[in-house]
Write an enzyme that holds these catalytic residues in place. Sequence first.
Site, PDB file in Angstrom:
ATOM      1  N   PRO A  22      -5.052  -5.052  37.457  1.00  0.00           N
ATOM      2  CA  PRO A  22      -5.952  -4.731  36.349  1.00  0.00           C
ATOM      3  C   PRO A  22      -5.380  -5.181  35.018  1.00  0.00           C
ATOM      4  CG  PRO A  22      -4.832  -2.753  37.138  1.00  0.00           C
ATOM      5  CD  PRO A  22      -4.483  -3.853  38.095  1.00  0.00           C
ATOM      6  N   THR A  24      -6.623  -5.479  30.834  1.00  0.00           N
ATOM      7  CA  THR A  24      -7.575  -5.349  29.743  1.00  0.00           C
ATOM      8  C   THR A  24      -7.787  -6.709  29.077  1.00  0.00           C
ATOM      9  OG1 THR A  24      -7.093  -3.034  29.332  1.00  0.00           O
ATOM     10  CG2 THR A  24      -7.926  -4.306  27.466  1.00  0.00           C
ATOM     11  N   HIS A 172      -6.516   5.452  37.505  1.00  0.00           N
ATOM     12  CA  HIS A 172      -5.461   4.946  36.623  1.00  0.00           C
ATOM     13  C   HIS A 172      -4.584   6.118  36.165  1.00  0.00           C
ATOM     14  CE1 HIS A 172      -3.251   2.658  33.826  1.00  0.00           C
ATOM     15  NE2 HIS A 172      -4.213   2.103  33.109  1.00  0.00           N
ATOM     16  N   ASN A 175       0.860   4.011  32.649  1.00  0.00           N
ATOM     17  CA  ASN A 175       0.914   3.378  31.324  1.00  0.00           C
ATOM     18  C   ASN A 175       0.654   4.306  30.143  1.00  0.00           C
ATOM     19  OD1 ASN A 175       1.493   1.061  32.686  1.00  0.00           O
ATOM     20  ND2 ASN A 175      -0.505   0.107  32.406  1.00  0.00           N
ATOM     21  N   TYR A 177      -1.489   6.796  29.689  1.00  0.00           N
ATOM     22  CA  TYR A 177      -2.831   7.290  29.433  1.00  0.00           C
ATOM     23  C   TYR A 177      -2.971   8.726  29.967  1.00  0.00           C
ATOM     24  CZ  TYR A 177      -3.391   2.481  28.044  1.00  0.00           C
ATOM     25  OH  TYR A 177      -3.209   1.274  27.412  1.00  0.00           O
ATOM     26  N   ASN A 232       3.564   3.435  25.461  1.00  0.00           N
ATOM     27  CA  ASN A 232       2.758   4.476  24.834  1.00  0.00           C
ATOM     28  C   ASN A 232       3.537   5.775  24.644  1.00  0.00           C
ATOM     29  OD1 ASN A 232       0.298   3.164  24.236  1.00  0.00           O
ATOM     30  ND2 ASN A 232      -0.365   3.328  26.367  1.00  0.00           N
TER      31      ASN A 232
END
Length: 355
Positions: A22, A24, A172, A175, A177, A232
């Site tokens: 995946p 973005t 997901h 990362n 999130y 992040n």
Amino acid sequence: MDLFSPIRIGNYPLRNRIFMAPMTRCRSVQNNVPNDMMARYYAQRASAGLIITEATQISTKGIGYPYTPGIHTPEQVQGWKKVTRAVHDQGGKIFLQLWHVGRISHPSFHNGELPDAPSAIKPSGSIYTYEGMKEFVTPHALTIDEIKSVEQDYVQGAVNAMEAGFDGVEVHGANGYLIDQFLRDGSNHREDEYGGSIENRARFLLEIVKAVCSAIGSDCTGVRLSPSGTFNDMKDSDPKLHFSYVCEKLNAFDLAYLHIIDALEGDIRHGANVVDLSVLRKAYNGILIANGAYTLDRGNEAIKNGLADAVAFGALYLANPDLPERFRSHAELNTPNPDSFYTQDEQGYLDYPTL
């Protein structure tokens, strides 16, 4: 056995173990709706054993980046139907990645409302918005009722994905999130049943996985984790212990696969607190996909040694639509152009040459 060997994911026989990770790409320019350009992009890459789409918002509160696609409106479902039809017409298989960014967002995406998170802890840094770069804010800590509502958003996103013609979904959990924020003790300071112990911090993910599997079937459900990641502003006191526990608990669901971002060689762009892939392989009994700066040789070695059952390629697949064919013939690979990773037109998206 190598990257070119067939494999079964859930009920799907796949022609190779070269998966598309995946990524973005920010091409959903109208109301976060997938478009004809995206259908062509994914169809170009249908020779992958499996395509996993770019991260896709499960709700408006899940939005954290401009021009990223959603799966929460009828128009978005119809847009994704173009994509799945195009991929299936080329003989490919495709899963949709379900995404909620949590605190990695900004009030400008939410009509002034604060982003959601497990705890009211502001991440360091800034984020790109429609108005340019903005500093992160202190997020809203979700209540128990709100947590249950978000879990249902994941379920509805999975149901919508199957309506759109996808072969399955990937939850997901990586990362930095929302799900990752619940898993890590650096971002989760809750004192209720969703915080404190790793058993409690894993509860959000495990409840989502159970509900999604019940809704669409475990054979159509995958999960992605980034145990080594620090992207992040992610921090964890003992990622080896914590993610080994999570992997062990995921065994109970008989998932289509578990997708691990492997940082054994280091993730230069995002940083890494390395958890060796062998530790997670020992903890998880099902199909395991590895991702993270893999090459043809390193991928074959991981499969040969039993560390992974398949390998997902990111930037290499972005720049090489016919990656399996290039690998098989040992052809020269196109070089990815980072300047066009997140732009909104066809340049650097549809124009990478095939053999």
